[in-house]
Write an enzyme that holds these catalytic residues in place. Sequence first.
Site, short mmCIF file in Angstrom:
data_model
loop_
_atom_site.label_atom_id
_atom_site.label_comp_id
_atom_site.label_asym_id
_atom_site.label_seq_id
_atom_site.Cartn_x
_atom_site.Cartn_y
_atom_site.Cartn_z
N GLN A 92 0.86 -1.27 -0.18
CA GLN A 92 0.05 -0.11 0.19
C GLN A 92 0.98 1.35 -0.09
O GLN A 92 0.45 2.37 -0.34
CB GLN A 92 -0.87 -0.25 1.40
CG GLN A 92 -0.40 0.43 2.58
CD GLN A 92 0.46 -0.73 3.34
OE1 GLN A 92 0.98 -1.67 2.49
NE2 GLN A 92 0.24 -0.67 4.54
N ALA B 42 -4.53 12.41 9.10
CA ALA B 42 -4.73 11.11 8.14
C ALA B 42 -5.68 10.36 9.11
O ALA B 42 -5.36 10.00 10.07
CB ALA B 42 -3.30 10.57 8.07
N LYS B 43 -6.63 9.67 8.30
CA LYS B 43 -7.28 8.38 8.70
C LYS B 43 -6.69 7.38 7.88
O LYS B 43 -6.08 7.48 6.81
CB LYS B 43 -8.78 8.64 8.59
CG LYS B 43 -9.34 10.03 9.24
CD LYS B 43 -11.01 10.02 8.90
CE LYS B 43 -11.63 11.32 9.70
NZ LYS B 43 -12.87 11.45 9.32
N GLY B 44 -7.18 5.99 8.21
CA GLY B 44 -6.81 4.89 7.46
C GLY B 44 -7.86 4.71 6.37
O GLY B 44 -8.88 5.32 6.28
N VAL B 45 -7.54 4.28 5.25
CA VAL B 45 -8.25 3.97 3.87
C VAL B 45 -8.19 2.55 3.33
O VAL B 45 -8.99 2.49 2.43
CB VAL B 45 -7.80 5.18 2.86
CG1 VAL B 45 -6.50 4.88 2.45
CG2 VAL B 45 -8.92 5.25 1.77
N GLY B 46 -7.35 1.78 3.57
CA GLY B 46 -6.87 0.71 3.00
C GLY B 46 -7.95 -0.11 2.83
O GLY B 46 -8.20 -1.01 2.01
N GLU B 47 -9.02 -0.56 3.95
CA GLU B 47 -9.78 -1.62 3.66
C GLU B 47 -11.30 -0.85 3.38
O GLU B 47 -12.12 -1.83 2.64
CB GLU B 47 -10.08 -2.05 5.16
CG GLU B 47 -8.87 -2.73 5.77
CD GLU B 47 -8.94 -3.15 7.19
OE1 GLU B 47 -9.34 -4.28 7.54
OE2 GLU B 47 -8.73 -2.46 8.34
#
Lengths: 341, 450, 165
Positions: free
Chosen positions: A48, A287-292
């Site tokens: 990623q 930032a926040k998470g985005v991968g899922e």
Amino acid sequence: MAKLRGTGMAAVNYPTGMNLGGDPSQALVHATTSGSFNVVLSATDLGQGLRTVVAQIAAETLGVAYEEIVVDTADTDTGPHDMGTFASRGTHRVGNAVRAAAAEARDLVLQLASEELECSVGDLVLDGAGSVMVAGVPSRSLRIADLASRAQFQYGRTIAGRGAFMKPKSEVDPETGAMDPDSTEAHACTVAEVEVDTETGEVAVLSIRSAYEVGRQMNPALVQGQIVGGAWMGMSHALYETTEPYYPSRDHSPKDFAEYLMPGVHELPVIESVVLEVPAESGPYGAKGVGEMTANSPIPAIVNAIYHACGVRIDTLPVTPEAILRGLDALGTAAGSEGAA
Amino acid sequence: MSALHVVGQSVARSDGIGFVTGRSLYSGDQSFPGMLHLKMVRSPVHHARLLGVDLSEAERVPGFVRALTHADVPHNVYTILGLIGVEPEEEFVLAVDRVRYKGEPIVAIVAETEAAALEAVAKVRLELEELPAVFDMEEALRPGAPIVTHWGTNTFMFEGHDCRRVRLGDVEQGFAEADHVIEHVYTTSPIEQAPIETTGCVAVPEANGRYTVYTNTQAIYFSLDNTAIILQVPGNRLRFIGGTVGGGFGGKVDVIVEPLATLAAMKTNRPVRYVYSRQEEMQVSSTRSAWKIRLKDGVMDDGRIVARQVTSYADCGAYSRQTPYAMTKHAANAAGPYAIPNVSIDVYCVYTNRTPTSAMRGFGVTMASFATEVQMDRIAELVGLDPWTVRFRNAYRNGDTKPHRKLVEDATLIETMQAAAALVGHDLPEEYRTLTSAPRTAPAGPEGGR
Amino acid sequence: MSSVASVIVTFELSGRAVEVMASPMQTLQSVLRGQLGLTATKEGCRQGGCGSCTILVDGEPMLSCLLPVEDVAGRRVTTLEGITPAEGLDPVQRALLEANGFQCGYCTPGMVMIATALLDHNPSPTREEIGDALVGNVCRCTGYVPIIEAITAAAASAITQEAGR
């Protein structure tokens, strides 16, 4: 027989990080004599682009160019503890740890600069290109690379930083489920357009159009990678993938890629997106998470689009051509009907 | 915040050159002189008593070096969540006297070549007494079902309850006050993470008595700590090297190959390679659980959901691995990004005789989102509203209370839906074009906090 | 040790002559990765299902995991190590970098090889033809879009370069 088109939408949120006995990550940053900086981690990059993102965060915090950062990961002999790469936690937790470590190293640079420039630390600014200067007086500036070298050989001082981020453990109340399971939520809204072939039951996904809110994009190209790859995987979950095609029976489990179906290059929809940035206070630079999340919203959007197209409501994934045809039979809709609006 | 220089830029990835030239080394690319190959003898049946293992023919295969059984493993228990105190211990590294899923590891064969290892694996004789197996969750929960676990029930216990529970308000009251009650069941089948690179590692004995393990785990310290516990060695006897993974998606979080490869390296004093075949990756490595999610909603004529009762079952397979955590994560997300005053959630982790399940992209949430978002469309149809309106009407705002009693913050569902509508050219009614996620001025209710 | 005698196979590998000793039916993939230490050719499945082991034999793309090494005796084999120029990158590699046509990188070697074979045969492929060429190469991360963009760009840049001569 007919090809019926329909659109469907879905709106979801997705938590950043996890909380299972606490969620910690640590980072170390140190200057080299050439003036570049090493970021030492035990985090894994699954593709990623975590290595790139942490280098950007370190460079931003230190006030140097991205090319001045080397990311060393993962070797447990050198890297401090990290929980792992999953739960969309990488950018948030590791990013926060790196930011903290880089900030400590930066503060030592500023301290040294203030001594050499004979001013207070508060008078100094970083130009983001590797120099520290007295605010408003560009002639009184120093290269960070030179400071790092002098620290090593002249002053005998380290330019290094340590950083840790941890979401503390939160127990789950067994009766009420009261808990604090995550650090923030990202959001997604997807509109999918499909075409259902009423003769074969096959579903073609024509487009997946989404809005994603991710706090702040560390690297727009990498966010785009998650959006496009996620859209493909969501479509794959919705229409193709299963390890047990006759669940709960275990018969005919796929053994290889020939049997484990996923969309190929000729099945790709148009994928469009917009990205919103509403910085999260808890995230590095927001930032926040985005991968899922990107694989989640397309699934119900496609299923809802199928209903809109042909009136078949699907409750079971993956949506197979057989399920479509049985659904059409149940509706008494023979092949040959006009398309839905 | 002052202008950012690097964050927010689409800088090129530093590892790209390694990928396009093929120079990047993945764990399975590592090779060492004298390297041995580990292949696994696995249960050919779903559920059985393991009465005996006959290695005599296997040992005669040219190139056979040694076999590892449960007796060779210092602490033969694998509970990945044991590090953080989640009980109970339930899975063995190598089977002792029972196998609970087809593919369960029984004997590790170490040989000079892969071909020799596979030949020896094929020649291991297992004495198995098959037991009835259960594959259907509802059947697994009925009295008289074959029991998968060693503690006598087919559910994971959550602090005295047989499910993870969330309770907010009073759903029965909510249903009584609702204009409509709508109930549907959503089911999903298991899926594989299917990264293009399979799970694997190479364990290498070092001259100083330590062991270096090149691994493609997603969680390097997690793997090291678990391996140290299984091998009963201090953590600093081990050095794990990784960081470049050919796809994970949650499929490389279980600590599966490192303990046995390292044990084999210890027993042979040679490097040992243990890499999953594609067939093992497809059929033996953990999958996403199958789910059955029952959503019962109490809905008003104006589309507001006033009560939601969620009853979810996840098929965790023969061993629960990370799945209990997914139950908790599912419980925290099963109401969706909506403000619902009365919520009851029960999430069951059900054991069956299938491949153990574990982490997968969207763990616990992907299937909740599928269920809740199809349900939203059904609700829209039920009350005669369009899908956008019903979502705006229920969307959570900052300051709302989530069913697990955490206050909503960083909410942007409304703004995200507005952006999506604009992208696809869908005209929203004026009130939804200007709505924001700002905290409500009055509690959400029949008068509607705006 | 196998009871069947090994065979000696001689072939040209990325421009130089090599001679290997192999078990009968040992695959080219196994020889490249295990004996010759050339790990750019990947092993995603060893069943011909993913394309990550793609190499060129006499310029034609083949799956090295299904190819007995005896079958390349006397022939010209090219791997990704041979495609990469001594300095810098070739147009396909450069285009993949610019388009971010990778994430985990494991399918990338196969993608470079199949793209190279495609453009060698068809310097100006349509989107449909690019798709046809890629059907045997599985990517789990990118959704294929940036890979197709990269191949399109590589084709265009080669034509521009050609025109500029």
